[in-house]
Design a protein around this motif. Structure first.
Motif, PDB file in Angstrom:
ATOM      1  N   LEU A  22      -3.759  26.322 -27.369  1.00  0.00           N
ATOM      2  CA  LEU A  22      -4.011  27.702 -27.786  1.00  0.00           C
ATOM      3  C   LEU A  22      -3.137  28.671 -26.998  1.00  0.00           C
ATOM      4  CD1 LEU A  22      -7.901  27.697 -28.189  1.00  0.00           C
ATOM      5  CD2 LEU A  22      -6.189  27.703 -29.994  1.00  0.00           C
ATOM      6  N   VAL A  26      -0.362  31.051 -28.728  1.00  0.00           N
ATOM      7  CA  VAL A  26      -0.427  32.503 -28.565  1.00  0.00           C
ATOM      8  C   VAL A  26       0.855  33.028 -27.932  1.00  0.00           C
ATOM      9  CG1 VAL A  26      -1.626  34.363 -27.345  1.00  0.00           C
ATOM     10  CG2 VAL A  26      -2.943  32.584 -28.486  1.00  0.00           C
ATOM     11  N   TYR A  29       3.648  32.928 -30.447  1.00  0.00           N
ATOM     12  CA  TYR A  29       3.422  33.959 -31.453  1.00  0.00           C
ATOM     13  C   TYR A  29       3.868  35.321 -30.929  1.00  0.00           C
ATOM     14  CZ  TYR A  29       0.992  37.283 -34.455  1.00  0.00           C
ATOM     15  OH  TYR A  29       0.709  38.332 -35.291  1.00  0.00           O
TER      16      TYR A  29
END
Length: 441
Positions: A22, A26, A29
């Protein structure tokens, strides 16, 4: 059933992988977003500034047109109808076209308006190379490192897990300590794990020896105690058969006989408690009221000249399948406590369909004493000479052994109520007979 340590390690690594994944997703992104709105925007601005420099040198300079960019120039005073329809309404600045995802920089100067379009395919290709691919490589690297670390950790804790499995299979009454013998330990068990195995093997041996000593002592002591009890009982029977025995002596001999029977019941109870729980004691059907009446007759001798009345109320006549001597010990202890700690009033035994209730009007117990009533050697009133504090502890253990429940309700200076509730046999309630009346001393 999985053991705790390997399972916790596995869960910890899974959580670590998920959290790392995760975090990386993130992060990339954010990188992709910054690339789109910062790097590409700066690139388009620089490209526009470079074009206007070339335009000043030569107005015939065409707008940029390559594999990544498409440029359109609308000179001052000319219509923008030559532009693609989706670019015409755009104002100066940076734009992302929702229809096809293209990025557009509109730069207006005195000479005209320049439209620079960063092509979608190229933007996607750059995003893949600069964001997605590094993210996938980082994830694979984390997964590989996590897997290798998990395998190493699993090898480290496997000896402890093996010990946990071996110990969990132990029967507390007959621990199988042979599996932990030094010569039978796995070859990969070294260091602290091997020391722990040796300690458990030694502990298991001591526990097994202690259990065996307790069994032998209980068996031998019970056997040796029966011999003098038999002599006492036979001698008292012979003395009672003599002619012209004074009444006072008869009463004393009867008390000796009752005490002998009580001692035999206690010995039987101790033998039952000493046996393994999977060995059923010899049981039979008997009338609960008859046992209570016998114990009440023995307990009345404890009252002496005290102004106390002992009553037995057979509200019902249940039958019980158990060793009768066990109920003798349980009821006898409760009655002796009630008679010893009651100075005036009544001691009442009520036999109901599924329980026996012993209530008195004695000194009672405070809440803190009531909470400790079943502790071995605890006495609520140590100033009184009678008792050793073991009676209620024995009662509790016997009740638990046969699935009965014992409860106490007491109020200081008011009295105590003890209730024995029997577990009904499989298939229904305790059998009962018609109720009778009350007998009193």
């Amino acid at each position: 059933m999985p053991h705790g340590l390997p399972r916790k390690i596995r869960i910890a690594f899974i959580v670590q992988m998920v959290m790392a994944s995760l975090a990386i997703l993130v992060a990339f992104y954010v990188v992709a977003t910054l690339y789109k709105y910062s790097f590409i925007q700066a690139t388009l601005q620089d490209e526009a500034a470079h074009y206007w420099q070339l335009y000043q040198a030569s107005p015939a300079q065409p707008p940029p047109n390559n594999f990544a960019l498409r440029g359109y120039l609308v000179e001052a005073g000319y219509s923008n109808l030559s532009l693609p329809a989706n670019l015409r309404p755009l104002t100066p600045g940076f734009h992302e076209l929702a229809s096809d995802g293209q990025l557009v920089w509109v730069d207006r100067q005195e000479a005209g308006t320049l439209y620079l379009v960063y092509l979608r395919d190229q933007a996607t290709r750059v995003a893949v190379w600069f964001a997605v691919l590094p993210a996938m490589l980082a994830l694979f690297a984390i997964y590989g490192a996590t897997w290798l670390t998990y395998k190493a950790s699993k090898r480290m804790v496997s000896p402890v897990a093996w010990l946990a499995r071996q110990v969990s299979r132990w029967d507390p009454r007959h621990p199988d300590i042979a599996a932990l013998a030094p010569e039978r330990l796995p070859a990969d068990m070294e260091g602290e794990a091997r020391q722990l195995a040796r300690a458990l093997h030694s502990l298991g041996g001591r526990v097994e020896a202690q259990l065996e000593r307790e069994r032998n002592f209980t068996r031998d002591a019970s056997h040796e105690l029966r011999t003098p009890l038999t002599v006492i009982r036979v001698a008292s029977d012979m003395a009672l058969d003599e002619a012209d025995v004074p009444q006072r002596v008869v009463r004393s001999l009867q008390r000796i006989q009752r005490s002998g029977r009580d001692m035999e019941a206690v010995i039987d109870a101790f033998l039952i408690l000493a046996r393994d729980s999977d060995i059923e004691p010899q049981s039979e059907w008997f009338q609960v009221c008859e046992v209570v009446q016998e114990e009440a007759d023995s307990a009345r001798a404890l009252l002496g000249d005290k102004p106390v009345t002992l009553e037995v109320d057979c509200v019902a006549r249940p039958q019980l399948y158990a060793p009768p001597r066990v109920l003798h010990v349980v009821v006898g202890n409760l009655l002796r406590n009630a008679c010893s700690y009651t100075d005036r009033g009544t001691v009442t035994v009520t036999i109901e369909a599924d329980s026996v209730v012993v209530s008195d009007t004695g000194i009672g117990m405070a809440p803190d004493a009531l909470a400790r009533a079943f502790e071995p050697f605890y006495r609520a009133a140590p100033e009184r000479p009678l008792g050793t504090g073991l009676g209620l502890s024995i009662v509790l253990r016997l009740c638990e052994r046969f699935g009965w429940t014992i409860s106490l309700d007491s109020t200081l200076d008011t009295g105590t109520v003890a209730r024995i509730r029997f577990a009904p046999p499989t298939g229904g309630a305790l059998p009962t007979a018609p109720a009778t009346g009350t007998t009193a001393a």
